[in-house]
Every structure is written in structure tokens, then in C-alpha cells.
Design a protein around this motif. Structure first.
Motif, mmCIF file in Angstrom:
data_model
loop_
_atom_site.group_PDB
_atom_site.id
_atom_site.type_symbol
_atom_site.label_atom_id
_atom_site.label_comp_id
_atom_site.label_asym_id
_atom_site.label_seq_id
_atom_site.Cartn_x
_atom_site.Cartn_y
_atom_site.Cartn_z
ATOM 1 N N ILE A 145 0.836 -1.203 0.000
ATOM 2 C CA ILE A 145 0.000 0.000 0.000
ATOM 3 C C ILE A 145 0.871 1.253 0.000
ATOM 4 N N ALA A 146 1.882 1.253 0.859
ATOM 5 C CA ALA A 146 2.772 2.414 0.936
ATOM 6 C C ALA A 146 3.478 2.665 -0.392
ATOM 7 N N ASP A 147 3.920 1.596 -1.044
ATOM 8 C CA ASP A 147 4.621 1.739 -2.322
ATOM 9 C C ASP A 147 3.705 2.334 -3.394
ATOM 10 N N VAL A 148 2.452 1.872 -3.445
ATOM 11 C CA VAL A 148 1.500 2.394 -4.423
ATOM 12 C C VAL A 148 1.232 3.872 -4.173
ATOM 13 N N PHE A 150 3.134 6.027 -2.677
ATOM 14 C CA PHE A 150 4.328 6.830 -2.920
ATOM 15 C C PHE A 150 4.621 6.965 -4.419
ATOM 16 N N HIS A 151 4.568 5.852 -5.150
ATOM 17 C CA HIS A 151 4.961 5.879 -6.562
ATOM 18 C C HIS A 151 3.887 6.442 -7.466
ATOM 19 N N PHE A 152 2.616 6.173 -7.182
ATOM 20 C CA PHE A 152 1.539 6.608 -8.062
ATOM 21 C C PHE A 152 0.816 7.861 -7.571
ATOM 22 N N GLY A 153 0.980 8.182 -6.300
ATOM 23 C CA GLY A 153 0.346 9.386 -5.767
ATOM 24 C C GLY A 153 1.353 10.437 -5.344
ATOM 25 N N GLU A 154 2.646 10.073 -5.377
ATOM 26 C CA GLU A 154 3.713 10.967 -4.924
ATOM 27 C C GLU A 154 3.368 11.522 -3.536
ATOM 28 N N GLU A 155 2.852 10.598 -2.709
ATOM 29 C CA GLU A 155 2.400 10.955 -1.362
ATOM 30 C C GLU A 155 3.561 10.842 -0.373
ATOM 31 N N ARG A 156 3.945 11.959 0.239
ATOM 32 C CA ARG A 156 5.069 11.983 1.184
ATOM 33 C C ARG A 156 4.783 11.182 2.450
ATOM 34 N N HIS A 157 3.507 11.079 2.815
ATOM 35 C CA HIS A 157 3.139 10.394 4.053
ATOM 36 C C HIS A 157 2.602 8.992 3.775
ATOM 37 N N VAL A 184 -7.549 8.568 5.981
ATOM 38 C CA VAL A 184 -6.377 9.308 5.503
ATOM 39 C C VAL A 184 -6.292 10.672 6.181
ATOM 40 N N ALA A 185 -7.409 11.374 6.265
ATOM 41 C CA ALA A 185 -7.406 12.719 6.847
ATOM 42 C C ALA A 185 -6.968 12.698 8.307
ATOM 43 N N ARG A 186 -7.381 11.672 9.053
ATOM 44 C CA ARG A 186 -7.054 11.611 10.486
ATOM 45 C C ARG A 186 -5.570 11.416 10.745
ATOM 46 N N CYS A 187 -4.882 10.764 9.834
ATOM 47 C CA CYS A 187 -3.476 10.460 10.111
ATOM 48 C C CYS A 187 -2.518 11.453 9.464
ATOM 49 N N MET A 188 -3.046 12.472 8.815
ATOM 50 C CA MET A 188 -2.200 13.463 8.171
ATOM 51 C C MET A 188 -1.861 14.594 9.137
ATOM 52 N N PRO A 197 -6.623 16.132 1.951
ATOM 53 C CA PRO A 197 -5.577 15.180 2.350
ATOM 54 C C PRO A 197 -5.633 13.848 1.612
ATOM 55 N N ALA A 198 -6.821 13.451 1.153
ATOM 56 C CA ALA A 198 -6.961 12.141 0.511
ATOM 57 C C ALA A 198 -6.765 12.183 -1.004
ATOM 58 N N THR A 199 -6.519 13.356 -1.569
ATOM 59 C CA THR A 199 -6.437 13.486 -3.027
ATOM 60 C C THR A 199 -5.391 12.554 -3.630
ATOM 61 N N ARG A 200 -4.192 12.570 -3.099
ATOM 62 C CA ARG A 200 -3.114 11.759 -3.672
ATOM 63 C C ARG A 200 -3.357 10.271 -3.453
ATOM 64 N N THR A 201 -3.963 9.924 -2.329
ATOM 65 C CA THR A 201 -4.269 8.517 -2.066
ATOM 66 C C THR A 201 -5.270 7.994 -3.085
ATOM 67 N N PHE A 202 -6.320 8.754 -3.347
ATOM 68 C CA PHE A 202 -7.323 8.323 -4.321
ATOM 69 C C PHE A 202 -6.714 8.242 -5.715
ATOM 70 N N GLN A 203 -5.874 9.200 -6.071
ATOM 71 C CA GLN A 203 -5.217 9.158 -7.382
ATOM 72 C C GLN A 203 -4.370 7.906 -7.506
ATOM 73 N N ALA A 204 -3.594 7.610 -6.482
ATOM 74 C CA ALA A 204 -2.700 6.459 -6.533
ATOM 75 C C ALA A 204 -3.463 5.150 -6.666
ATOM 76 N N LEU A 205 -4.532 5.004 -5.890
ATOM 77 C CA LEU A 205 -5.313 3.767 -5.955
ATOM 78 C C LEU A 205 -5.974 3.606 -7.319
ATOM 79 N N ARG A 206 -6.479 4.702 -7.876
ATOM 80 C CA ARG A 206 -7.113 4.629 -9.197
ATOM 81 C C ARG A 206 -6.107 4.218 -10.268
ATOM 82 N N ILE A 207 -4.928 4.807 -10.225
ATOM 83 C CA ILE A 207 -3.897 4.460 -11.201
ATOM 84 C C ILE A 207 -3.504 2.993 -11.062
ATOM 85 N N HIS A 208 -3.370 2.535 -9.813
ATOM 86 C CA HIS A 208 -2.980 1.138 -9.580
ATOM 87 C C HIS A 208 -4.064 0.175 -10.040
ATOM 88 N N VAL A 209 -5.302 0.423 -9.632
ATOM 89 C CA VAL A 209 -6.407 -0.488 -9.949
ATOM 90 C C VAL A 209 -6.585 -0.631 -11.454
#
Length: 301
Positions: A145-148, A150-157, A184-188, A197-209
Motif C-alpha cells: 500500500i505504501a509503495d503504491v 508513494f509511486h503513483f500518488g507521490e504521497e510523502r506520508h 487518511v485525513a485523520r493520520c495526516m 488530504p486524501a487526493t493523492r491517495t485516491f489518485q494512486a489507488l485509481r492508477i494502480h487499480v
């Protein structure tokens, strides 16, 4: 209706011919396709491709009204096979790619592309193929999950978010957009960022899926091979990962002739103009166009 970004600029870049043959690899709701058809004569033809069932239905409705249009429900990575099947295999005068998601997918589809409203956490362009985002999050490891992210959402956290997701799913499956966004919002870190806060996470998951970057890497060489000499390839992207793939490919295909491994490599493309971005008037009218970037190349002998 989806208002496509850079519509006028894309149509101009294609240098449309009255009797030309064109491919819209990302039909969506047909904004670009309609624009092309409006500028073609009676012998011109358009092949539109989309794997989204709702987009395909909209395309078939338009095709019933205009016999110059052929619509195929496939992934655009299969462009060479689609073109051959649809009778476009002998070459086309232009190919358009408008990457990312459309407004109907974000606002209406209820398939989890947006966290703005509660919906099943699906995110598949084709709901009948592959694994949904919810299904993947249910079994993926924390590292995966962290790799996806980071690589697809360029998420620092990414690591922090991955830990929170794994902890949350142990109590209850993560099956809706609102729940994932809240996790996602709670842990940022606290602070007012420019985006949710969830923008990059949603982008990354969509790209991966949807395996979006690999599909893009597949379609680009197929597009060049399908173009006739003088034909134009127009690509509109909406985030840096897509644009990076496109930029590197176009540069590699337009390099001057060189010797590689004892054989001479000749360029197949000529870059046609600089990077195009939407103007202030378009951004004001269509805020979602803000991040659009268009690159254009022309097939050479």
C-alpha cells in the motif's frame, strides 16, 4: 456533460482533414469526438475507444446518429488490435488521448473515483474487469500500500497512511470512499493544504487499480505505428506521472538518427510545438482543466 480540457487546442493540433481517419482513444462523453466529427466531411471516419460501460453506451448512442463513427469498448492499450478489427489498421491521420477521469465518472458514476460523496470504493474504469480498490486494500500488505501511494500518488506520508489503513481494516473492511478519506485525513499532519488530504491517495489507488501507466506505455508505440506520415499524436495529461511518460516517449521517438548496437536508429516523430496549458478563461470556466498539459508530435517518414 463532461467539458473536455483544451478542446479547441486539441482539434487545432490534430490538423483535421475533411476526409481523414481519426482515433479518440478516450471517448468519455464524446466532447473531442463530436468536435472531430463536426469538422469532417462525409467520407471522414472516427474510431472512439472506451472501456467504461457508461461511456460506451453514450458512444453507441452517438454512433447511431452518425455512421462515420465506430465505437469499441476496449482498453486503449489494445489500440493496434482494435484498429485492425474496426477497419482502421491501414493507418490514420490523427490520434487523441485525453487521460485521467471524466466529470461523469467523478460526479455521477457512484463508482468511488471521488471522495466528495459516499460511494462504493471501486475505482475501476471497467467495473466488470479486475479487482476493485476495496478488494485490493483488503489483502495488500502495508508495504504494498505504501509503495503504491508513494509511486503513483507521490504521497510523502505514504507509510503513515498505509499503517492507518491496515489498522482500520482489522476492525472493519474499508468499502466506501468516505471511510477511506476519513482514515487518511485523520493520520495526516494538521495544517491547511491546497488540496484535500486524501487526493493523492485516491489518485494512486485509481492508477494502480486500472494499471493506467502501463496502459499508457502500451498505447504510445502502437499509436506511432498506426499514424500515417504527417499524422498527429495529441496527448492531454493531468498529472506529472502521465506527463513524464509521454514526454520521455516523444523525446525518444524524435531524437536525430543515431547508431545503436551497430544499427542505425531513425526518428519516427517530430515534436510539434511546445507544451500547451489552458488559459485563464478556460480555467475560470472549467476549474478541472487547471492541471491539463498537452503535447503534440507528428509522424515523419
Amino acid at each position: 456533460m463532461h467539458e473536455p480540457a483544451l478542446l479547441v487546442e486539441a482539434l487545432e493540433a490534430l490538423q483535421l482533414r475533411d476526409d481523414g481517419m481519426y482515433v479518440d482513444c478516450t471517448f468519455g462523453r464524446g466532447g473531442h469526438t463530436r468536435g472531430i466529427l463536426d469538422r469532417l466531411g462525409p467520407t471522414g471516419r472516427v474510431l472512439a475507444i472506451d472501456c467504461d460501460p457508461e461511456a460506451f453506451a453514450a458512444g453507441m448512442k452517438l454512433a447511431m446518429q452518425d455512421q462515420r463513427l465506430c465505437v469499441e469498448r476496449r482498453r486503449f492499450g489494445d489500440l493496434d488490435a482494435i484498429a485492425a478489427y474496426a477497419g482502421f489498421g491501414s493507418g490514420v491521420n490523427g490520434i487523441l488521448l485525453d487521460l485521467g477521469v471524466s466529470s461523469p465518472q467523478l460526479d455521477v458514476s457512484g463508482r468511488g473515483f471521488s471522495f466528495a460523496a459516499e460511494a462504493p470504493l471501486d475505482m475501476r474504469m471497467d467495473p466488470g474487469a479486475g479487482e476493485s480498490a476495496a478488494a485490493w486494500l483488503a489483502h495488500a500488505s502495508e508495504r504494498e500500500i505504501a509503495d503504491v501511494l508513494f509511486h503513483f500518488g507521490e504521497e510523502r506520508h505514504s507509510r503513515r497512511i498505509a499503517r492507518a489503513i491496515v489498522a482500520a481494516r482489522s476492525a472493519e473492511p474499508i468499502i466506501t470512499t468516505v471511510r477511506l478519506a476519513a482514515i487518511v485525513a485523520r493520520c495526516m499532519p494538521r495544517g491547511r493544504g491546497r488540496i484535500h488530504p486524501a487526493t493523492r491517495t485516491f489518485q494512486a489507488l485509481r492508477i494502480h487499480v486500472n494499471d493506467e501507466l502501463r496502459e499508457l506505455e502500451r498505447v504510445l508505440p502502437a499509436a506511432v505505428a498506426l499514424l500515417k506520415v504527417g499524422g498527429r499524436l495529441v496527448v492531454i495529461s493531468f498529472h506529472s506521472l502521465e506527463d513524464r511518460v509521454v514526454k520521455r516517449f516523444l523525446r525518444a521517438e524524435s531524437r536525430p538518427a543515431q547508431v545503436v548496437g551497430g544499427a542505425q536508429s531513425r526518428p519516427r516523430l517530430r515534436l510539434a510545438g511546445k507544451l500547451v496549458r489552458p488559459g485563464e478563461a478556460e480555467i475560470s470556466r472549467n476549474p478541472r482543466s487547471r492541471s491539463a498539459r498537452m503535447r503534440v508530435a507528428e509522424r515523419i517518414a
